[in-house]
Motif scaffolding. Sequence first.
Motif: not given
Length: 376
Positions: A38-46, A282-295
Amino acid sequence: MAGIYIHIPFCKQACFYCDFHFSTNMAIKNEMVEAICKEIELQQDYLKGELVESIYFGGGTPSVLNEGHLKSIFTKLNKHHRISSEAEITFEANPDDITSSKLDELFQNGINRLSVGIQSFDEDVLKWMNRAHNSKQAFQCLEWINESEFNNFSLDLIYGIPISSHETWEKDLRTLVDFQPPHISSYCLTIEPDTVFGRWKQKGKLNEASEDYASEQFYHLAEYLRKANYEHYEVSNFGKAGFHSKHNSSYWQQKPYLGIGPAAHSYDGKNRQFNISNNAKYLSAIQTNEIPAELDLLTAEDRINEYLMTSLRTSIGCNLSFLINELQYDLLKNAKPQIEQWKSSGLCILEDDYLKLTLKGRLLADKLASDLFLVD
């Protein structure tokens, strides 16, 4: 050109020296693979459509994954990223997970490079480090690799082990080179605070190897592998001609890369991103379509410091023109006394517009680089 790193946060057991993010709870392995996909999909534009020239499965222990897990991950990668037909695809594995059939499975599913954590062939050392494999399994896995279709693989060894000896280190090196791996990575044992060894040290139950002891083993490592025709292209990495790690080299060359999975880091060429080091969150965030990352927004000084740190670890060295043209920093002008002191001490050379550390300097690479750091 870009890279992708995938962190698999599971291990059968905890090595006493390791402070990487992992869990021994395999119950959520399937759920984690789904989240990684799922994260691969969410981060596809990175990576902004850049061609991916390397993919690296690290951890943790990626070899706990099964064929179904791999197929799912590669399906997502190929759907959402442009993967070069000549991409280097590395898979970390422990000797106890390797079998002849496992190697066939990995090769058939697109893996073309292995990174195997041997660490030592000595039974007492392996037990002391709490490695999941024994000496017999280390030898067996290498025999299977040599019989497999893999012609590109890397083996890891650790030196500076306080319960070991120079004789044991010599034997480990000789044994390793006898198998003729195309690539070798070797690291000095570091005692980190939040590890079993770190707690032993705090309680006075463990004394680190002396700097002189570790230095002697580093010099012997470099000389032994030089004679065996390995190129010492980075402080801890040695490769036969044509077998330098593309993925790790991209870090040192500051190419962009995307990190997937808990605790994975990413770099877009200007700034960094750090995924949370907690499996449940991490799992909880991804399940809600959020990227659990700090910039982490890098300043001009940060970028200069990072380039100094990474480039000085390599045989290529620090490109002085790159610093001037791309980062607007004249190193020779600003650090001339320091560099002259290094030259007179035999720690560095200036060659064709590059500042390069000698073997003596590479032993102190991180310290020397930090001496040049700019302060915000």
